[in-house]
Design an enzyme around this catalytic site. Structure first.
Site, short mmCIF file in Angstrom:
data_model
loop_
_atom_site.label_atom_id
_atom_site.label_comp_id
_atom_site.label_asym_id
_atom_site.label_seq_id
_atom_site.Cartn_x
_atom_site.Cartn_y
_atom_site.Cartn_z
N GLY A 1 0.81 -1.20 0.00
CA GLY A 1 0.00 0.00 0.00
C GLY A 1 0.85 1.26 0.00
O GLY A 1 2.06 1.22 0.18
N GLY B 1 0.30 5.84 0.62
CA GLY B 1 -0.60 6.93 0.99
C GLY B 1 0.13 8.23 1.07
O GLY B 1 1.29 8.35 0.64
N GLY B 2 -0.54 9.22 1.64
CA GLY B 2 0.04 10.55 1.73
C GLY B 2 1.27 10.61 2.63
O GLY B 2 2.13 11.46 2.47
N GLY C 1 3.38 7.78 3.33
CA GLY C 1 4.50 6.92 2.98
C GLY C 1 4.05 5.64 2.30
O GLY C 1 2.89 5.45 1.97
N GLU C 2 5.03 4.74 2.10
CA GLU C 2 4.79 3.46 1.45
C GLU C 2 4.79 2.36 2.52
O GLU C 2 5.54 2.42 3.49
CB GLU C 2 5.89 3.17 0.43
CG GLU C 2 6.19 4.32 -0.52
CD GLU C 2 5.03 4.61 -1.45
OE1 GLU C 2 4.31 3.66 -1.79
OE2 GLU C 2 4.85 5.79 -1.83
N VAL C 3 3.93 1.34 2.32
CA VAL C 3 3.79 0.26 3.30
C VAL C 3 4.24 -1.06 2.67
O VAL C 3 3.84 -1.39 1.56
CB VAL C 3 2.34 0.14 3.79
CG1 VAL C 3 2.24 -0.96 4.85
CG2 VAL C 3 1.85 1.47 4.36
N LYS D 1 6.01 0.82 7.49
CA LYS D 1 5.65 2.06 6.82
C LYS D 1 6.88 2.96 6.72
O LYS D 1 7.40 3.47 7.72
CB LYS D 1 4.53 2.79 7.55
CG LYS D 1 4.23 4.17 6.98
CD LYS D 1 2.94 4.76 7.51
CE LYS D 1 1.75 4.10 6.90
NZ LYS D 1 0.48 4.81 7.22
N ASP E 1 -7.74 12.35 9.97
CA ASP E 1 -7.74 11.82 8.60
C ASP E 1 -8.39 10.45 8.59
O ASP E 1 -7.92 9.51 7.93
CB ASP E 1 -6.32 11.75 8.03
CG ASP E 1 -6.32 11.52 6.51
OD1 ASP E 1 -7.36 11.80 5.86
OD2 ASP E 1 -5.31 11.08 5.97
#
Length: 271
Positions: free
Chosen positions: A22, A24-25, A27-29, A42, A153
């Site tokens: 995954g 998102g705003g 970082g990367e997971v 993360k 969020d």
């Protein structure tokens, strides 16, 4: 737990695309295995304006949160790394800062992937348990007597499900922490369109009501689906309520669940 960067690089195969689950705003997971258990790693993006003192303060706040409906932090990494990078067409020797958070891995993925166009793909008892569990986790964050935490969020992407479909609120690492539950004014919240309340959009005011509004939008999306949720601004409120009630009853019939539960709680949600 303080994890060394070289160890995290090893268990993620140097942050391989094959292990990415995954993004998102923030970082990367990546999925990895540490001490025989699956974890989510993360890797945070470079964060403008976030200094080391602020990062460690947020990290300590996250580490102190313990609740069955909030994602559990299992480790972190905060190391500087020297490497050659390209800058203005030249190769230079520069220092980069790596900020990494490691959490328990959630086999069920995010709630977002279970929401279809018409309604949630899950049966109503499961949906109800997700709603209730998220409520309890959110209440735990808001009820801390000394430092209540506002998520700011909250959305289906940030509600993760374990293998038994128990919900856990995620992406708390960069939430704002306040010294009281009063309303505050700010300019730096990084929310998501459709889940931010009007008092923030108009006046930049934040309080625990910010998360309550976001969670209400999530419930609507779960029951009405992606298309139904997007249509709510195009019809009178009562017409939309009838649409949502019809969707919840249809969902219950399809899954052979009790009709009384969705009808009762839909009325409660929209009253």
């Amino acid at each position: 737990m303080d994890l060394q960067l070289h160890l995290i690089e090893t268990i993620t195969n140097d942050f391989s695309e094959d292990q990415k689950v995954g993004s998102g705003g923030y970082g990367e997971v990546y999925k990895a295995v540490y001490n025989g258990k699956e974890i989510a790693v993360k890797k945070l993006h470079p964060l403008q304006g976030l200094d080391d003192k602020q990062f460690h303060s947020e990290l300590l706040n996250l580490a102190e949160v313990s609740h069955k409906n909030i994602i559990r932090l299992v480790g972190y990494c905060h190391e500087s790394k020297n490497k050659y990078i390209k800058h203005n067409g030249e190769t230079i020797w520069a220092k980069s800062m790596e900020r990494i958070l490691c959490f328990e891995y959630m086999q069920g993925g995010s709630l977002e992937k279970h929401i279809a166009d018409e309604s949630c793909k899950l049966d109503w008892p499961t949906c109800y348990n997700i709603i209730r569990g998220t409520c309890e986790g959110l209440n735990h964050l808001h009820s801390a007597p000394d430092k209540p935490i506002f998520h700011l969020d909250l959305k289906p992407d940030n509600i993760l499900l374990d293998k038994s479909m128990t919900p856990k609120i995620a992406d708390l690492g960069l939430s704002r922490v306040f010294a009281s539950s009063e309303t505050h004014q700010t300019e730096i919240v990084k929310g998501t369109h459709g889940y931010m309340p009007p008092e923030y959009l108009q006046h930049r005011l934040i309080s625990k009501k910010f998360d309550v509004f976001s969670f209400g939008a999530i419930i609507i999306k779960m029951v009405a689906g992606n298309t139904g949720s997007s249509r709510r601004s195009q019809m009178p409120p009562m017409e939309f309520i009838k649409l949502v009630m019809k969707s919840s009853v249809s969902l219950s019939k399809e899954k052979k669940s009790s009709l009384s539960i969705p009808h009762q709680h839909t009325l409660y949600i929209f009253s």
